[in-house]
Design an enzyme around this catalytic site. Structure first.
Site, mmCIF file in Angstrom:
data_model
loop_
_atom_site.group_PDB
_atom_site.id
_atom_site.type_symbol
_atom_site.label_atom_id
_atom_site.label_comp_id
_atom_site.label_asym_id
_atom_site.label_seq_id
_atom_site.Cartn_x
_atom_site.Cartn_y
_atom_site.Cartn_z
ATOM 1 N N ARG A 151 6.784 58.395 52.675
ATOM 2 C CA ARG A 151 6.026 58.207 53.766
ATOM 3 C C ARG A 151 6.561 57.178 55.021
ATOM 4 N NH1 ARG A 151 3.011 54.798 56.603
ATOM 5 N NH2 ARG A 151 2.092 54.077 54.675
ATOM 6 N N HIS B 108 -0.779 45.006 50.319
ATOM 7 C CA HIS B 108 0.271 45.857 51.005
ATOM 8 C C HIS B 108 0.906 44.800 51.719
ATOM 9 C CE1 HIS B 108 1.670 49.464 53.201
ATOM 10 N NE2 HIS B 108 1.819 48.483 54.223
ATOM 11 N N HIS C 209 4.459 43.112 53.611
ATOM 12 C CA HIS C 209 5.693 43.303 54.188
ATOM 13 C C HIS C 209 6.724 42.121 54.003
ATOM 14 C CE1 HIS C 209 4.767 46.956 56.981
ATOM 15 N NE2 HIS C 209 3.931 47.056 56.158
ATOM 16 N N CYS D 137 9.304 47.899 60.732
ATOM 17 C CA CYS D 137 7.890 47.482 61.415
ATOM 18 C C CYS D 137 8.088 48.164 62.582
ATOM 19 C CB CYS D 137 7.947 45.986 61.151
ATOM 20 S SG CYS D 137 6.287 45.652 61.779
ATOM 21 N N ASN E 19 8.337 47.110 54.141
ATOM 22 C CA ASN E 19 7.568 46.905 52.867
ATOM 23 C C ASN E 19 8.263 46.069 51.937
ATOM 24 O OD1 ASN E 19 6.363 49.166 54.372
ATOM 25 N ND2 ASN E 19 4.755 49.024 52.879
#
Lengths: 319, 319
Positions: A16, A218, A220, A251, A262
Site C-alpha cells: 500500500r 508506526h 518513519h 514521505c 517507513n
C-alpha cells in the site's frame, strides 16, 4: 530489559505505502506478485492496497484488479486503506477477501490537520464521528485510534506528549458516543521526529492514561532514527509495529522529497530476532522479497539490510 | 538513562573512509574542500587521509597533495591512517600538520585475520610488536588498541564477548612489553553484526575487565542497526565514536558489495543533541557538508537525515 516482549506483531504496509508513492507505472501483475511473495514470509498481516481517489493517487487506480487477482493465504489478514465513503464502498466489495476494520484517525498537530487534511481538529473529530457511524452501519468494526504526528511535526515543531494524550482522549470520546471498545492506540511518527527518549516519554504518558490498551507504533525513518525508536518501543514493551518491506514508501509531505519512508520490515525483524523477540517471519525469505520489491520499483530502496544481507547466511557459511 | 554522558567526542572519518572506496576519480581539490568544510562544523577530530599502497587504494594516491593543501583550523586534530612502515614514513613528513598516533590493531576473529590481513592472530601480534617499536622510535605515541570484528564476523559468525576481552588482553600485553599506557579501547563492528544487546554485553565485559580505560565505538550500518547501536553505547556511557559524514565509505569486505558504510555523523549528532548529549557540532552545517559530499561522489549517500533535513529548520519555520 525486563519489558522486552516475547513476540511482536508486524503489520506489513509495503504494497500500500510503496505503490501509492512510486512514480510508476507499476503493473498490477507486479503488485500481485509482491503481495503473494510477502504471504510466503510468515507475515500475518499485510495491507494490500489503498482505495483512494485515482486522480490523487494514480498508483492505486488498479486496486480492484490487484485485490481480485492475488491468491490469499489462509491465516493472513489482508487489509486496505480508505479515507471516505467512496473508498469504503470499494473496499466492501471485497469484504470476503479483505479484513476490513475502521480507524478513528486523528493528528496531534493542529498545523498538520490544516495542511494535510484541510480541516481543524474539531472538524476532523466531526468527520470521524460520521465515518464511524458509517463503518458501524456497514458492519465494519472500529477498534483503533490512530494519532498522526505524535512525536513532532514539520509544520508545528515539537509535539508535547500531553497533546497526544489529549488527542487520544478526544478519539476515545467519539468511540464512547458509539459505545464501541477501542483496543489499540496507534502512534505514528509521520514525519520522523521521534528519538528514543521521545518514544519513551510519549508511550509512558499514554500507558499511564490507558494501561489496558495495546499501543502500536508506526515509525518513519525520515532521519535515520527508526530502528533505534523501535528498540525503544520494544524496551517499553510495545508489541505491535507497522513497517514496509525494503522501506518501501516515502514521505508524501511537503519539503521532504527524497526522504525515507517507513521503518524497513527486515531491519525490524533482524533487530527482534537477534534479541530473541519472535516475529514469525523468515528473514532470509523477506530479504528476497525486498530485493524483488527493489526490482519492481526499479531503484534502490532505503533498507541497508537488503544490501548487507542476513546474518544467518554468513553464520551458515562460517559454520 | 543515568549513564548517558553529558557530551561525546566524534572522530570524523568521512574523507579517509569515503575516498578510499569511491570508484572515483575524485579530484584532490574536492577532497580538500570536504576537509575544510568539515572543519567549519564544530568537529574537533577529522581523519583526513590514508597513506596506503596506491595500487591497492588508488583513491588515496594523492594523500600528500591533499594534506599539503588543506587549510588546517586551529583546535582540530587532523589524523591519518597507515598500515606499515612506508605509510608511517609518508605520514611523518606531515607531523607538524597531522596529529599522529599509533594503534595496536587486532581482530577478534581469527578468520578475519586470515582473510583480511593474511596472517594469524599470533602473527598479527608480532607485527604489532614491530610496528609499536617503530612508532615509539619515531616519537609517535601509541595509546589505543583497536579490535576489529568485535561483534561478529562474516567469515567466522558470532564472536563471543570473551574473545574480545582476550584480544584486548593480548594487545595490552604488547603495550606492557613497551611500558606504554593504553588509554582507549576501540571496538569496531567492522561488518555490521552488532545489535543493542550485543553492544551492551561486549561493553559490559570489557568495562568489567578494564574499568578505567575509555571505550570507543566504530560502528558500521551494514544492516541498518548503527543508530540503535550508538544509542546502546550512549546508555552504557560510551563517550567516543567514529563516524563519517553522509555515511561515506562502505564495506570493502567480500560478499557485501553495495553495503552501507559507517554510521552517519549527522544521524549520530541528531541522536545525541535531541537527548541533550553535547557533540559540539552544528548539525545544519554538517548536513550541508553531507550534501556537498554527495555532490562530490556523484551518487546518493546512505544517510537518511541528509534527505530528511534537520529538525531545527522545521522548528524555526513552525515557530
Amino acid at each position: 530489559m525486563s519489558d522486552l516482549p516475547a513476540s511482536i506483531h508486524i503489520h506489513e504496509e509495503g504494497p500500500r505505502e510503496g505503490f501509492q508513492i512510486e512514480p510508476g507505472p507499476i503493473s498490477s501483475v507486479d503488485k500481485v506478485r509482491l503481495i503473494e511473495a510477502l504471504s510466503e514470509t510468515g507475515l500475518k498481516s499485510i495491507q494490500a492496497c489503498s482505495f483512494v481517489n485515482q486522480r490523487l493517487v494514480p498508483g492505486w487506480a488498479d486496486a480492484e484488479d490487484v485485490v481480485a487477482a492475488f491468491r490469499a493465504t489462509p491465516g493472513i489478514a489482508y487489509s486496505a486503506l480508505w479515507f471516505n465513503d467512496k473508498g469504503l464502498e470499494r473496499a466492501l466489495a471485497f469484504r470476503d477477501k479483505l479484513s476490513l476494520s475502521g480507524t478513528i484517525s486523528l493528528s496531534a498537530s493542529e498545523a498538520f490537520n490544516r495542511k494535510n487534511l484541510h480541516r481543524s481538529h474539531a472538524e476532523n473529530l466531526e468527520a470521524m464521528r460520521k465515518q464511524t457511524a458509517l463503518h458501524l452501519a456497514k458492519g465494519v468494526p472500529v477498534k483503533r485510534i490512530g494519532v498522526m504526528a505524535a512525536f513532532g511535526c514539520n509544520f508545528q515543531g515539537d509535539i508535547a506528549p500531553a497533546e497526544v494524550v489529549r488527542t487520544l482522549r478526544d478519539g476515545l470520546g467519539v468511540a464512547a458516543e458509539f459505545d464501541i471498545e477501542i483496543s489499540r492506540l496507534s502512534l505514528a511518527d509521520s514525519m520522523g521526529w521521534a528519538t528514543p527518549p521521545r518514544i519513551e516519554r510519549v508511550i509512558g504518558e499514554v500507558r499511564s492514561a490507558w494501561p489496558d490498551k495495546e499501543i502500536s507504533l508506526h515509525l518513519h525513518d525520515t532521519r535515520g532514527m527508526a530502528v533505534a525508536n523501535a528498540m525503544a518501543g520494544l524496551r517499553m514493551g510495545v508489541r505491535s509495529y507497522d513497517s514496509t518491506v525494503g522501506g518501501l514508501g516515502g514521505c508524501p509531505f511537503a519539503g521532504q522529497k527524497g526522504a525515507a519512508g517507513n521503518i524497513c520490515t527486515e531491519e525490524l525483524v533482524m533487530l527482534c530476532e537477534e534479541m530473541g523477540v519472535a516475529t514469525g517471519v523468515d528473514l532470509e525469505k523477506l530479504i528476497e522479497v525486498g530485493r524483488m520489491a527493489e526490482a519492481i520499483v526499479g531503484h534502490p530502496l532505503p533498507s541497508e539490510l537488503l544490501h548487507g544481507g542476513a546474518l544467518a547466511a554468513f553464520r551458515r557459511a562460517a559454520a
